[in-house]
Design a protein around this motif. Structure first.
Motif, PDB file in Angstrom:
ATOM      1  N   PRO A   1      -7.510   3.415  -0.454  1.00 37.30           N
ATOM      2  CA  PRO A   1      -6.134   2.917  -0.396  1.00 37.30           C
ATOM      3  C   PRO A   1      -5.606   2.666  -1.805  1.00 37.30           C
ATOM      4  N   VAL A   2      -4.327   2.975  -2.008  1.00 39.00           N
ATOM      5  CA  VAL A   2      -3.690   2.785  -3.313  1.00 39.00           C
ATOM      6  C   VAL A   2      -2.652   1.681  -3.180  1.00 39.00           C
ATOM      7  N   ILE A   3      -2.818   0.653  -3.995  1.00 37.91           N
ATOM      8  CA  ILE A   3      -1.932  -0.510  -3.964  1.00 37.91           C
ATOM      9  C   ILE A   3      -0.955  -0.410  -5.120  1.00 37.91           C
ATOM     10  N   ASP A   4       0.332  -0.541  -4.811  1.00 38.98           N
ATOM     11  CA  ASP A   4       1.374  -0.543  -5.835  1.00 38.98           C
ATOM     12  C   ASP A   4       1.327  -1.908  -6.515  1.00 38.98           C
ATOM     13  N   LEU A   5       0.772  -1.951  -7.711  1.00 36.66           N
ATOM     14  CA  LEU A   5       0.571  -3.225  -8.399  1.00 36.66           C
ATOM     15  C   LEU A   5       1.894  -3.891  -8.753  1.00 36.66           C
ATOM     16  N   ARG A   6       2.912  -3.105  -9.093  1.00 39.95           N
ATOM     17  CA  ARG A   6       4.230  -3.686  -9.407  1.00 39.95           C
ATOM     18  C   ARG A   6       4.783  -4.459  -8.219  1.00 39.95           C
ATOM     19  N   SER A   7       4.811  -3.834  -7.048  1.00 42.81           N
ATOM     20  CA  SER A   7       5.381  -4.527  -5.886  1.00 42.81           C
ATOM     21  C   SER A   7       4.494  -5.698  -5.462  1.00 42.81           C
ATOM     22  N   SER A   8       3.192  -5.611  -5.730  1.00 41.00           N
ATOM     23  CA  SER A   8       2.272  -6.693  -5.375  1.00 41.00           C
ATOM     24  C   SER A   8       2.538  -7.971  -6.157  1.00 41.00           C
ATOM     25  N   ILE A   9       3.094  -7.838  -7.362  1.00 39.66           N
ATOM     26  CA  ILE A   9       3.376  -9.034  -8.160  1.00 39.66           C
ATOM     27  C   ILE A   9       4.869  -9.377  -8.171  1.00 39.66           C
ATOM     28  N   VAL A  47       0.868  -1.179   0.000  1.00 40.67           N
ATOM     29  CA  VAL A  47       0.000   0.000   0.000  1.00 40.67           C
ATOM     30  C   VAL A  47       0.905   1.230   0.000  1.00 40.67           C
ATOM     31  N   CYS A  48       0.855   1.979  -1.108  1.00 40.28           N
ATOM     32  CA  CYS A  48       1.774   3.114  -1.232  1.00 40.28           C
ATOM     33  C   CYS A  48       1.159   4.412  -0.737  1.00 40.28           C
ATOM     34  N   GLY A  49      -0.092   4.378  -0.290  1.00 44.84           N
ATOM     35  CA  GLY A  49      -0.711   5.567   0.261  1.00 44.84           C
ATOM     36  C   GLY A  49      -2.222   5.523   0.142  1.00 44.84           C
ATOM     37  N   VAL A  50      -2.818   6.658   0.455  1.00 44.20           N
ATOM     38  CA  VAL A  50      -4.271   6.821   0.401  1.00 44.20           C
ATOM     39  C   VAL A  50      -4.563   8.109  -0.354  1.00 44.20           C
ATOM     40  N   VAL A  51      -5.596   8.082  -1.199  1.00 43.71           N
ATOM     41  CA  VAL A  51      -6.028   9.288  -1.902  1.00 43.71           C
ATOM     42  C   VAL A  51      -7.452   9.611  -1.477  1.00 43.71           C
ATOM     43  N   ASN A  52      -7.772  10.884  -1.583  1.00 51.24           N
ATOM     44  CA  ASN A  52      -9.129  11.318  -1.295  1.00 51.24           C
ATOM     45  C   ASN A  52      -9.748  11.730  -2.619  1.00 51.24           C
ATOM     46  N   ILE A  53     -10.704  10.921  -3.074  1.00 49.52           N
ATOM     47  CA  ILE A  53     -11.393  11.206  -4.329  1.00 49.52           C
ATOM     48  C   ILE A  53     -12.844  11.532  -4.003  1.00 49.52           C
ATOM     49  N   ARG A  54     -13.232  12.791  -4.230  1.00 44.24           N
ATOM     50  CA  ARG A  54     -14.594  13.259  -3.970  1.00 44.24           C
ATOM     51  C   ARG A  54     -15.103  12.850  -2.591  1.00 44.24           C
ATOM     52  N   GLY A  55     -14.259  13.044  -1.584  1.00 42.33           N
ATOM     53  CA  GLY A  55     -14.672  12.795  -0.208  1.00 42.33           C
ATOM     54  C   GLY A  55     -14.531  11.361   0.267  1.00 42.33           C
ATOM     55  N   ARG A  71     -17.759  -5.184  -2.935  1.00 43.30           N
ATOM     56  CA  ARG A  71     -18.254  -3.975  -2.265  1.00 43.30           C
ATOM     57  C   ARG A  71     -17.170  -3.191  -1.518  1.00 43.30           C
ATOM     58  N   THR A  72     -15.915  -3.386  -1.880  1.00 46.28           N
ATOM     59  CA  THR A  72     -14.845  -2.552  -1.331  1.00 46.28           C
ATOM     60  C   THR A  72     -14.191  -1.793  -2.487  1.00 46.28           C
ATOM     61  N   ILE A  73     -13.761  -0.580  -2.186  1.00 45.21           N
ATOM     62  CA  ILE A  73     -13.139   0.269  -3.209  1.00 45.21           C
ATOM     63  C   ILE A  73     -11.657   0.398  -2.891  1.00 45.21           C
ATOM     64  N   GLN A  74     -10.841   0.176  -3.904  1.00 47.09           N
ATOM     65  CA  GLN A  74      -9.394   0.322  -3.796  1.00 47.09           C
ATOM     66  C   GLN A  74      -8.877   0.811  -5.144  1.00 47.09           C
ATOM     67  N   ALA A  75      -7.663   1.340  -5.109  1.00 50.44           N
ATOM     68  CA  ALA A  75      -7.049   1.831  -6.344  1.00 50.44           C
ATOM     69  C   ALA A  75      -5.728   1.117  -6.550  1.00 50.44           C
ATOM     70  N   PHE A  76      -5.382   0.929  -7.819  1.00 47.33           N
ATOM     71  CA  PHE A  76      -4.113   0.315  -8.179  1.00 47.33           C
ATOM     72  C   PHE A  76      -3.241   1.355  -8.864  1.00 47.33           C
ATOM     73  N   LEU A  77      -2.013   1.502  -8.377  1.00 50.52           N
ATOM     74  CA  LEU A  77      -1.038   2.385  -9.013  1.00 50.52           C
ATOM     75  C   LEU A  77      -0.480   1.660 -10.223  1.00 50.52           C
ATOM     76  N   VAL A  78      -0.641   2.263 -11.404  1.00 53.20           N
ATOM     77  CA  VAL A  78      -0.170   1.666 -12.649  1.00 53.20           C
ATOM     78  C   VAL A  78       0.564   2.742 -13.449  1.00 53.20           C
ATOM     79  N   GLY A  79       1.134   2.328 -14.551  1.00 48.93           N
ATOM     80  CA  GLY A  79       1.781   3.270 -15.456  1.00 48.93           C
ATOM     81  C   GLY A  79       0.766   3.830 -16.435  1.00 48.93           C
ATOM     82  N   GLN A  80       1.122   3.779 -17.687  1.00 50.06           N
ATOM     83  CA  GLN A  80       0.274   4.327 -18.741  1.00 50.06           C
ATOM     84  C   GLN A  80      -0.931   3.416 -18.978  1.00 50.06           C
TER      85      GLN A  80
END
Length: 129
Positions: free
Chosen positions: A71-79, A59-67, A99-108
């Protein structure tokens, strides 16, 4: 408004027709990765990450999107790859699973590919899985 509803209706009918839409992206390598579009809520350029002390190493951090804190997961390190270097091409793919929301850090993020059941079942047969 009608165009949006037609688009949503068209995409939801893909499930019954043995079709699959994949969002294609990179992890700052030449290899391509994909995620089912039905699981994707949104794709955004990498915003400021708030560090979460004591969190899992992937988990590389947390973002606040529209309130909503996501959590943001670094997909590279996860694999098992080296952590993602954050640059201008980085994006986060916000997803919803069970029913859970998470984000994945990716490149392009490249594009969306629409596949029929025949195409992806023959791909899995040739790959041996």
């Amino acid at each position: 408004m009608t165009n949006i509803l037609d688009s949503v209706d068209q995409r939801t009918q893909l499930v019954g027709q043995n079709r699959l839409e994949l969002l294609i992206f990179q992890l700052n390598t030449s290899q391509l990765f994909a995620i089912n579009v039905f699981k994707v809520k949104e794709v955004v350029k990498l915003p400021h990450l708030n560090i979460l002390p004591g969190s899992h190493p992937n988990v590389c951090g947390v973002v606040n999107i529209r309130g909503t804190s996501i959590p943001v997961i670094d997909l590279r390190s996860s694999i098992g790859m080296r952590s993602m270097e954050k640059n201008d091409e980085c994006n986060i793919i916000i997803t919803e699973y069970n029913r859970t929301i998470q984000a994945f850090l990716v490149g392009q993020v490249m594009n969306i590919v629409n596949m029929t059941g025949e195409r992806y079942s023959s791909a899995t047969r040739t790959s041996g899985t």
